[in-house]
Motif scaffolding. Structure first.
Motif, PDB file in Angstrom:
ATOM      1  N   LYS A 191      -4.124   1.999  -2.169  1.00 14.15           N
ATOM      2  CA  LYS A 191      -3.632   1.413  -3.452  1.00 14.15           C
ATOM      3  C   LYS A 191      -2.175   0.848  -3.562  1.00 14.15           C
ATOM      4  O   LYS A 191      -1.164   1.739  -2.851  1.00 14.15           O
ATOM      5  CB  LYS A 191      -3.811   2.497  -4.450  1.00 14.15           C
ATOM      6  N   HIS A 251       0.819  -1.156  -0.010  1.00 16.19           N
ATOM      7  CA  HIS A 251       0.035  -0.028   0.122  1.00 16.19           C
ATOM      8  C   HIS A 251       0.839   1.087   0.166  1.00 16.19           C
ATOM      9  O   HIS A 251       1.782   1.201   0.717  1.00 16.19           O
ATOM     10  CB  HIS A 251      -0.899   0.101   1.189  1.00 16.19           C
ATOM     11  N   GLU A 304       0.271   9.907 -11.250  1.00 15.42           N
ATOM     12  CA  GLU A 304       0.425   9.733  -9.622  1.00 15.42           C
ATOM     13  C   GLU A 304       1.710   9.703  -9.096  1.00 15.42           C
ATOM     14  O   GLU A 304       2.037  10.376  -8.241  1.00 15.42           O
ATOM     15  CB  GLU A 304      -0.650   8.546  -9.564  1.00 15.42           C
ATOM     16  N   ASP A 312       0.113  -0.182  -8.870  1.00 19.56           N
ATOM     17  CA  ASP A 312      -0.931   0.156  -9.528  1.00 19.56           C
ATOM     18  C   ASP A 312      -1.063   1.565  -9.695  1.00 19.56           C
ATOM     19  O   ASP A 312      -1.860   2.244 -10.397  1.00 19.56           O
ATOM     20  CB  ASP A 312      -2.186  -0.287  -8.763  1.00 19.56           C
ATOM     21  N   LEU A 313      -0.064   2.337  -9.460  1.00 20.34           N
ATOM     22  CA  LEU A 313       0.098   3.749  -9.455  1.00 20.34           C
ATOM     23  C   LEU A 313       0.504   4.314 -11.166  1.00 20.34           C
ATOM     24  O   LEU A 313       1.129   3.558 -11.632  1.00 20.34           O
ATOM     25  CB  LEU A 313       0.949   4.514  -8.647  1.00 20.34           C
ATOM     26  N   CYS A 320       0.143  11.587   0.605  1.00 22.13           N
ATOM     27  CA  CYS A 320      -1.071  10.846  -0.216  1.00 22.13           C
ATOM     28  C   CYS A 320      -2.329  11.469  -0.431  1.00 22.13           C
ATOM     29  O   CYS A 320      -3.003  11.819  -1.322  1.00 22.13           O
ATOM     30  CB  CYS A 320      -1.736   9.502   0.368  1.00 22.13           C
ATOM     31  N   ASP A 352      -5.368   7.238  -3.303  1.00 23.62           N
ATOM     32  CA  ASP A 352      -5.869   6.531  -2.019  1.00 23.62           C
ATOM     33  C   ASP A 352      -4.714   5.814  -1.334  1.00 23.62           C
ATOM     34  O   ASP A 352      -3.892   5.134  -2.243  1.00 23.62           O
ATOM     35  CB  ASP A 352      -6.856   5.622  -2.742  1.00 23.62           C
TER      36      ASP A 352
END
Length: 86
Positions: free
Chosen positions: A42, A13, A51, A46-47, A33, A39
């Motif tokens: 996340k 995360h 981002e 997956d960024l 964040c 989020d």
């Protein structure tokens, strides 16, 4: 693996992964964040590139991390040693 401030961020995360950077703790990671509107739950892999760029910009602009912070801490310690106040 994402790379921020010269550190490979693990696939955890993002709120936790940012703590792998020297000078960023849990509360600072949560603030980063929130400011980047990402989020904290996340996963780092997956960024998106946008981002990641937002995270890099916020960290570079607002925080002393890694080499710069280590150098400052060492200079503070040396200064205390020179005046015999350590």
């Amino acid at each position: 693996m994402a790379r921020i401030a010269g550190v490979d961020i693990p696939n955890k995360h993002i709120g936790i992964a940012l703590t792998y950077i020297y000078g960023i703790g849990r509360s600072a990671a949560a603030e980063i964040c929130a400011e980047a509107k990402i989020d904290a739950a996340k996963l780092a892999n997956d960024l998106t590139q946008e981002e990641l760029a937002a995270l890099r910009e916020i960290i570079d602009k607002n925080y002393k991390v890694e080499g710069e912070l280590r150098r400052e801490v060492q200079m503070n310690i040396k200064g205390k040693m020179e005046i015999n106040s350590y």
